[in-house]
Design a protein around this motif. Structure first.
Motif, PDB file in Angstrom:
ATOM      1  N   ARG A 227      20.147  71.672  24.068  1.00 11.79           N
ATOM      2  CA  ARG A 227      19.626  71.075  25.104  1.00 11.79           C
ATOM      3  C   ARG A 227      19.341  73.082  26.438  1.00 11.79           C
ATOM      4  NH1 ARG A 227      16.299  68.280  26.844  1.00 11.79           N
ATOM      5  NH2 ARG A 227      16.088  67.649  25.100  1.00 11.79           N
ATOM      6  N   GLU A 228      20.726  73.980  26.212  1.00 13.89           N
ATOM      7  CA  GLU A 228      20.542  73.881  27.527  1.00 13.89           C
ATOM      8  C   GLU A 228      19.511  75.337  26.805  1.00 13.89           C
ATOM      9  OE1 GLU A 228      24.037  77.703  29.266  1.00 13.89           O
ATOM     10  OE2 GLU A 228      24.839  76.124  27.665  1.00 13.89           O
ATOM     11  N   THR A 229      19.361  75.854  26.174  1.00 17.14           N
ATOM     12  CA  THR A 229      18.635  76.764  25.768  1.00 17.14           C
ATOM     13  C   THR A 229      17.268  76.273  26.263  1.00 17.14           C
ATOM     14  OG1 THR A 229      19.718  77.283  24.070  1.00 17.14           O
ATOM     15  CG2 THR A 229      17.485  78.236  23.800  1.00 17.14           C
ATOM     16  N   LEU A 230      16.391  74.509  25.995  1.00 15.89           N
ATOM     17  CA  LEU A 230      15.366  74.180  25.726  1.00 15.89           C
ATOM     18  C   LEU A 230      15.353  74.671  27.375  1.00 15.89           C
ATOM     19  CD1 LEU A 230      15.010  72.303  23.633  1.00 15.89           C
ATOM     20  CD2 LEU A 230      14.042  73.858  23.381  1.00 15.89           C
ATOM     21  N   GLU A 231      16.185  73.682  28.825  1.00 20.80           N
ATOM     22  CA  GLU A 231      15.931  73.683  29.448  1.00 20.80           C
ATOM     23  C   GLU A 231      15.664  74.643  30.314  1.00 20.80           C
ATOM     24  OE1 GLU A 231      19.897  72.038  30.534  1.00 20.80           O
ATOM     25  OE2 GLU A 231      18.782  69.796  30.408  1.00 20.80           O
ATOM     26  N   LYS A 232      16.466  75.964  30.006  1.00 17.44           N
ATOM     27  CA  LYS A 232      16.372  77.655  30.708  1.00 17.44           C
ATOM     28  C   LYS A 232      15.005  77.510  30.599  1.00 17.44           C
ATOM     29  CE  LYS A 232      20.475  80.090  30.043  1.00 17.44           C
ATOM     30  NZ  LYS A 232      20.840  80.972  29.738  1.00 17.44           N
TER      31      LYS A 232
ATOM     32  N   ILE B 189      12.132  75.718  30.086  1.00 24.00           N
ATOM     33  CA  ILE B 189      11.499  74.915  31.381  1.00 24.00           C
ATOM     34  C   ILE B 189      11.768  75.505  33.040  1.00 24.00           C
ATOM     35  CG2 ILE B 189      11.644  72.239  32.351  1.00 24.00           C
ATOM     36  CD1 ILE B 189      12.355  71.818  29.322  1.00 24.00           C
ATOM     37  N   GLU B 190      12.896  75.386  33.353  1.00 21.36           N
ATOM     38  CA  GLU B 190      13.631  76.210  34.342  1.00 21.36           C
ATOM     39  C   GLU B 190      12.602  77.671  34.973  1.00 21.36           C
ATOM     40  OE1 GLU B 190      17.093  78.362  36.669  1.00 21.36           O
ATOM     41  OE2 GLU B 190      17.367  77.390  35.514  1.00 21.36           O
ATOM     42  N   ALA B 191      12.613  78.572  33.636  1.00 25.68           N
ATOM     43  CA  ALA B 191      11.836  79.910  34.025  1.00 25.68           C
ATOM     44  C   ALA B 191      10.668  79.606  33.943  1.00 25.68           C
ATOM     45  CB  ALA B 191      12.038  80.543  32.851  1.00 25.68           C
ATOM     46  N   ARG B 192       9.754  78.146  33.176  1.00 29.76           N
ATOM     47  CA  ARG B 192       8.604  78.090  33.546  1.00 29.76           C
ATOM     48  C   ARG B 192       8.182  77.891  34.950  1.00 29.76           C
ATOM     49  NH1 ARG B 192       5.837  73.111  32.704  1.00 29.76           N
ATOM     50  NH2 ARG B 192       3.445  73.247  32.408  1.00 29.76           N
ATOM     51  N   THR B 193       8.960  76.394  35.790  1.00 32.01           N
ATOM     52  CA  THR B 193       8.795  75.880  36.413  1.00 32.01           C
ATOM     53  C   THR B 193       8.799  76.979  38.105  1.00 32.01           C
ATOM     54  OG1 THR B 193      10.463  74.242  36.402  1.00 32.01           O
ATOM     55  CG2 THR B 193       9.826  74.269  38.565  1.00 32.01           C
TER      56      THR B 193
ATOM     57  N   SER C  18      10.112  87.961  33.869  1.00 32.23           N
ATOM     58  CA  SER C  18      11.242  89.046  32.486  1.00 32.23           C
ATOM     59  C   SER C  18      11.974  87.104  33.156  1.00 32.23           C
ATOM     60  CB  SER C  18      12.073  88.909  33.957  1.00 32.23           C
ATOM     61  OG  SER C  18      11.311  90.525  33.923  1.00 32.23           O
ATOM     62  N   GLN C  19      12.306  86.809  33.712  1.00 34.54           N
ATOM     63  CA  GLN C  19      13.185  85.336  33.424  1.00 34.54           C
ATOM     64  C   GLN C  19      12.467  84.350  32.256  1.00 34.54           C
ATOM     65  OE1 GLN C  19      14.049  82.502  36.893  1.00 34.54           O
ATOM     66  NE2 GLN C  19      15.502  80.653  35.796  1.00 34.54           N
TER      67      GLN C  19
ATOM     68  N   SER D  98      15.917  84.249  24.190  1.00 36.73           N
ATOM     69  CA  SER D  98      16.579  83.405  23.614  1.00 36.73           C
ATOM     70  C   SER D  98      16.381  82.197  22.342  1.00 36.73           C
ATOM     71  CB  SER D  98      17.378  83.315  24.458  1.00 36.73           C
ATOM     72  OG  SER D  98      18.209  83.813  25.434  1.00 36.73           O
ATOM     73  N   LEU D  99      15.263  81.509  23.029  1.00 34.27           N
ATOM     74  CA  LEU D  99      15.008  79.960  22.103  1.00 34.27           C
ATOM     75  C   LEU D  99      14.875  80.575  20.913  1.00 34.27           C
ATOM     76  CD1 LEU D  99      13.419  77.104  22.184  1.00 34.27           C
ATOM     77  CD2 LEU D  99      11.636  78.192  22.677  1.00 34.27           C
ATOM     78  N   PHE D 100      13.689  81.901  20.392  1.00 28.10           N
ATOM     79  CA  PHE D 100      13.050  82.000  19.041  1.00 28.10           C
ATOM     80  C   PHE D 100      13.793  82.345  18.719  1.00 28.10           C
ATOM     81  CE2 PHE D 100       8.871  83.194  21.609  1.00 28.10           C
ATOM     82  CZ  PHE D 100       8.537  82.382  20.774  1.00 28.10           C
TER      83      PHE D 100
END
Lengths: 327, 189
Positions: free
Chosen positions: B67-72, B74-78, B94-95, B102-104
């Motif tokens: 969840r943390e990786t995915l949230e990062k 989404i957060e970067a997208r926002t 960059s973020q 990290s996700l990949f």
């Protein structure tokens, strides 16, 4: 049209002859206007034309110098500069030498007597319009050479006497880009075809064909009243759309590199194709541009001096006697 | 002879004026090129931005413990959505690139996800977009470099103010983007 030095020189000489003929006509009909004065005035315009041409070349030179080179995979639509290796799309053979290439331009000139001097007159010329690929480390893109200004090193030049000892001398010249040769292109990148527009056109063609084929059209007349109602026509359109979809699926897919091409643009006409590097192209164009400016300035000044001398403002011996030069 | 000098001066004046007009137009063209190359980055960034929700949706089903990786991501997208100007956008970009890396990397630990065709396609698409964005950043920096150099050169320096040209900001990649992402696997117990 590309203004080469040779073409500009011919235009200059042609303008002088035209003016001389006009002056002679005016002289015959009225005797009021001097042939030499008409020559002077026209040559002022020729000088001004050279200056305008010089500015135009310098504008292109600056455009090339100030546009960074793009990579093929990320090139954006619009004006772009690319550098890479030439790769063939389809086999192409040059007409004079029979050498394999991706692009060629040729010129055949004949030596003819013109008054006391000899000059080379173009008897045949041409260039290939077949697209080829430009490939860099990131991908390849189609180059549509049609209408481009080519700056190439001459690959072949030979002068031969045609028709035995008494025949005229002919000079054959060929410029070409061969497979694997480095190329530099400055032009406009555009989508080769609009898939939506193409689909619409093909659907229209299908429906027109259906309207012409009465027998097939009546197969959609489900209520058998002898006329195609709105609903029946909609059904026919749906069938045509399905047919088109099936046809498109069965067709070979378009390669991604064939989707976009670099060539001459509609808004920005600059399209330069060269086998030299960017700096050499820019230097050559700067030389041509500044040369035209200086030449135009020189011609305009010389002819102004002649015109003023003819008007009596300057000493009479400064007037150029054009009729002596052309007679 | 005086009149000839006058004509010569007038003609030279016309040429100099024409040259200065050319210089002015050139500077305007350079300025437009910088703006255009920036817009061309935004086009691709927007495409990458549009791919993120699809990617997260595909990953969610498999990476329940990440969840943390995915949230990062989404957060970067926002953050990217709210970014203004080259510096802010470069940082947000960059973020996002770091979060995607990290996700990949984490996805390597989920064979079912790696075998999913949608994921493979999205991963390929995002990677391709990132390469293209990197090219366009370089192109933008080259355009900025030309702009910044030209406006300090003679004769451009005399008309740069009139043409509304000023030094532009480079797209500087944050130091963390050049580092490999830290990967921590949250294996189910």
């Amino acid at each position: 049209m590309t203004f080469t030095f040779k073409r500009t020189r011919r235009l200059f000489v042609g303008a002088c002859f035209a003016v001389f003929a006009l002056g002679q006509a005016l002289h015959l009909f009225g005797g009021q206007v001097s042939v030499d004065a008409v020559c002077d005035v026209t040559l002022i315009f020729v000088g001004a034309g050279l200056i305008v041409y010089g500015f135009n070349v310098l504008r292109e030179e600056r455009l090339i110098a100030d546009t960074p080179t793009s990579r093929v995979r990320s090139v954006a639509m619009g004006v772009a500069e690319l550098a890479g290796i030439a790769r063939e799309k389809l086999p192409l053979v040059s007409p004079l030498t029979g050498a394999g290439c991706v692009y060629y331009r040729y010129l055949v000139e004949e030596e003819r007597q013109s008054g006391r001097s000899k000059e080379w007159v173009t008897v045949d010329q041409g260039e290939s319009s077949q697209p080829f690929y430009l490939e860099d480390e990131t991908g390849r893109i189609l180059v549509d050479p049609d209408g481009g200004e080519t700056i190439l090193n001459c690959a072949y030049r030979e002068t031969k006497r045609e028709g035995g000892w008494l025949g005229r001398r002919r000079r054959y010249s060929e410029w070409r880009i061969t497979q694997g040769q480095p190329v530099f292109v400055m032009g406009t990148v555009r989508k080769l075809k609009d898939a939506i527009l193409e689909r619409r056109v093909r659907l229209t063609e299908k429906l027109q064909a259906l309207k012409r084929d009465k027998e097939r059209l009546m197969s959609f007349d489900t209520d058998k009243d002898g006329a195609i109602s709105g609903e029946e026509w909609e059904a026919a359109v749906r069938v045509a759309q399905d047919e088109l979809l099936r046809e498109q699926v069965s067709e070979a897919p378009v390669k991604p590199e064939d989707d976009v091409a670099i060539g001459k643009g509609d808004a920005e006409k600059t399209f330069v194709l060269s086998d030299r590097g960017e700096s050499a192209v820019v230097q050559g164009m700067a030389l041509k541009g500044y040369g035209s400016l200086v030449g135009g300035f020189g011609v305009a000044m010389l002819v102004s001096m002649s015109l003023l001398a003819r008007a009596g403002v300057l000493p009479g011996h400064l007037a150029i006697q054009w009729h002596n030069i052309f007679s | 002879m005086g009149i000839l000098i006058l004509i010569g001066l007038a003609l030279a004046g016309v040429i100099v004026a024409g040259y200065l007009v050319g210089v002015f137009n050139q500077l305007v063209q350079i300025k437009v090129n910088v703006d255009k190359s920036w817009s061309n980055i935004e086009v691709l960034e927007k495409q990458r931005y549009d791919e993120i929700p699809k990617l997260v949706k595909v990953c969610e089903g498999y990476m329940k413990y990440e969840r943390e990786t995915l949230e990062k991501v989404i957060e970067a997208r926002t953050r990217f959505l709210n970014a203004q100007g080259p510096a802010d956008m470069a940082q947000a970009g960059s973020q996002m690139a770091g979060a995607l890396k990290s996700l990949f990397a984490v996805a390597e630990n989920y064979p079912d996800l790696k075998a999913n065709q949608n994921f493979t396609q999205l991963q390929g698409r995002v990677t391709q977009l990132e390469n293209e964005i990197a090219d366009r950043r370089e192109f933008y920096n080259e355009s900025v470099n030309i702009n910044n150099a030209r406006i300090q050169q003679v004769p451009y320096v005399f008309v740069a103010g009139m043409a509304g040209c000023s030094p532009r900001e480079m797209y500087k990649v944050a130091a963390e983007e050049t580092k490999s992402p830290e990967i921590s696997f949250a294996f189910p117990k």
